[in-house]
Design an enzyme around this catalytic site. Structure first.
Site, PDB file in Angstrom:
ATOM      1  CG  ASP A  35      61.965  21.087  36.746  1.00 29.72           C
ATOM      2  OD1 ASP A  35      62.025  22.305  37.069  1.00 29.72           O
ATOM      3  OD2 ASP A  35      62.360  20.166  37.488  1.00 29.72           O
ATOM      4  N   GLY A  36      59.998  24.022  35.521  1.00 30.81           N
ATOM      5  CA  GLY A  36      58.924  24.821  36.130  1.00 30.81           C
ATOM      6  C   GLY A  36      59.066  25.002  37.624  1.00 30.81           C
ATOM      7  NE  ARG A  92      37.662  32.987  50.569  1.00 33.31           N
ATOM      8  CZ  ARG A  92      37.706  33.974  49.693  1.00 33.31           C
ATOM      9  NH1 ARG A  92      36.612  34.610  49.389  1.00 33.31           N
ATOM     10  NH2 ARG A  92      38.815  34.312  49.114  1.00 33.31           N
ATOM     11  CE  LYS A 185      27.425  37.589  51.983  1.00 37.00           C
ATOM     12  NZ  LYS A 185      28.771  38.120  51.759  1.00 37.00           N
TER      13      LYS A 185
HETATM   14  C1  R5P Z   1      31.781  37.042  53.473  1.00 36.81           C
HETATM   15  O1  R5P Z   1      31.733  36.382  54.499  1.00 36.81           O
HETATM   16  C2  R5P Z   1      32.816  38.087  53.307  1.00 36.81           C
HETATM   17  O2  R5P Z   1      32.792  38.982  54.373  1.00 36.81           O
HETATM   18  C3  R5P Z   1      32.645  38.862  51.994  1.00 36.81           C
HETATM   19  O3  R5P Z   1      31.431  39.593  52.035  1.00 36.81           O
HETATM   20  C4  R5P Z   1      32.636  37.968  50.798  1.00 36.81           C
HETATM   21  O4  R5P Z   1      33.630  36.983  50.869  1.00 36.81           O
HETATM   22  C5  R5P Z   1      32.843  38.789  49.532  1.00 36.81           C
HETATM   23  O5  R5P Z   1      32.859  37.953  48.410  1.00 36.81           O
HETATM   24  P1  R5P Z   1      32.362  38.482  47.010  1.00 36.81           P
HETATM   25  O6  R5P Z   1      33.134  39.740  46.682  1.00 36.81           O
HETATM   26  O7  R5P Z   1      32.700  37.353  46.068  1.00 36.81           O
HETATM   27  O8  R5P Z   1      30.899  38.715  47.081  1.00 36.81           O
END
Ligand code: R5P
Length: 292
Positions: A35-36, A92, A185
């Site tokens: 059943d997995g 996250r 960023k």
């Molecule tokens: C961001 O807070 C992290 O430090 C990474 O820069 C980020 O999660 C990288 O994600 P991706 O490779 O999708 O840009």
């Protein structure tokens, strides 16, 4: 100590067992029921022993395997169970961003800690997650492992792709005695970011070999954009170094197209895994729990 390596972390678990003075090492037998549902079984005489279970959780199957392994170790009569989660997935979602959401990092921290006497992980997305494990929890850093590797490479300068990585790049800069700076960023969505040079004064990097340092590479979007930005401003060569190399979809190929070299630690098994966190994890186990 006995070491058990789950399927997501077999090689790293074996390296940890070697660092612990060739501690007995085993891997579980795994299969799926018709059943997995997942079935795991461990071997070895674990009664009265200290057992280290090593398993990263980059996906739900790996997480489930970890929970079942912890219970199997408990059933086998281990004295203490130390759970090593080199890459801790769901980290996250460390807060409720919108009404109706769970705090996934907290939920999984609690569940992973349930059958553990202590938890060890590496470079968590957010340091607050450490408090969610409900048992003694320790965080190793991937930076010393990457520094041991980069020390052998002709790197002139270290760059963090965002301000959130300043502590990491600063630590690497101390270990390698190289200058550093951080880019600005702005995340547009989960696949796209916008990067700019900072407006403050930064070390000259034209013609130099720069290593971009990040905790995790997921889609590769951040590092690809960072490498292109540095190239537009005349950088000589760009390498990328991260603790956790998830490299989703075609991320690794996209990174290879814009960088000279990609390095990651072995918290996840991938083609760039060139630095091991095994000594750093073994050091925490020995320092905190001695050896038995
Ligand atoms: C961001 O807070 C992290 O430090 C990474 O820069 C980020 O999660 C990288 O994600 P991706 O490779 O999708 O840009």
């Amino acid at each position: 100590m006995h070491v058990i390596g789950g399927t997501a972390s077999t090689a790293l678990a074996e390296r940890i067992s070697r660092e612990l003075g060739n501690a007995p090492f085993g891997i579980p037998f795994l299969k799926r029921f018709p059943d997995g549902e997942m079935y795991v079984r461990i071997g070895g005489h674990l009664e009265g022993q200290d057992v280290v279970v090593v398993q990263s959780t980059p996906n739900d199957a790996a997480l489930l395997e970890l929970l079942l392994l912890e219970d199997a170790v408990r059933e086998a009569g281990a004295q203490r169970t130390f759970v090593v989660v080199p890459y801790f997935g769901y980290a996250r979602q460390d807060r409720r961003f919108f009404p109706g959401e769970p705090v996934s990092a907290r939920s999984l921290g609690r569940h992973v800690a349930l059958d553990a006497d202590a938890v060890i992980t590496v470079d968590l997305h957010s340091p607050t997650t450490l408090a969610q494990f409900t048992k003694p929890a320790f965080e190793a850093s991937g930076i010393p492992a990457l520094a041991r590797l980069l020390r052998e490479r002709p790197i002139d300068l270290l760059v963090s792709p965002d301000k959130g990585g300043i502590d990491r790049v600063r630590r690497m800069s101390q270990l390698l005695d190289r200058p550093w700076f951080a880019l600005e960023k702005r995340r547009i969505d989960s696949d796209r970011v916008e990067l700019n040079l900072p407006t403050t004064e930064i070390p000259a990097f034209a013609g130099k070999h720069v290593a971009l340092v990040d905790d995790v590479i997921t889609t590769g979007g951040t590092i690809v954009e960072a490498a292109k930005l540095l190239q537009r401003h005349g950088v000589g060569a760009v390498s990328a170094a991260c603790t956790h190399g998830l490299f989703l979809r075609d991320a690794f190929e996209r990174l290879k197209a814009v960088t000279d070299e990609v390095y990651s630690t072995d918290t996840l098994e991938n083609p760039a895994e060139k630095a091991s966190v095994a000594p750093d994890i073994a050091q925490i186990l020995q320092r905190e729990f001695g050896s038995k």
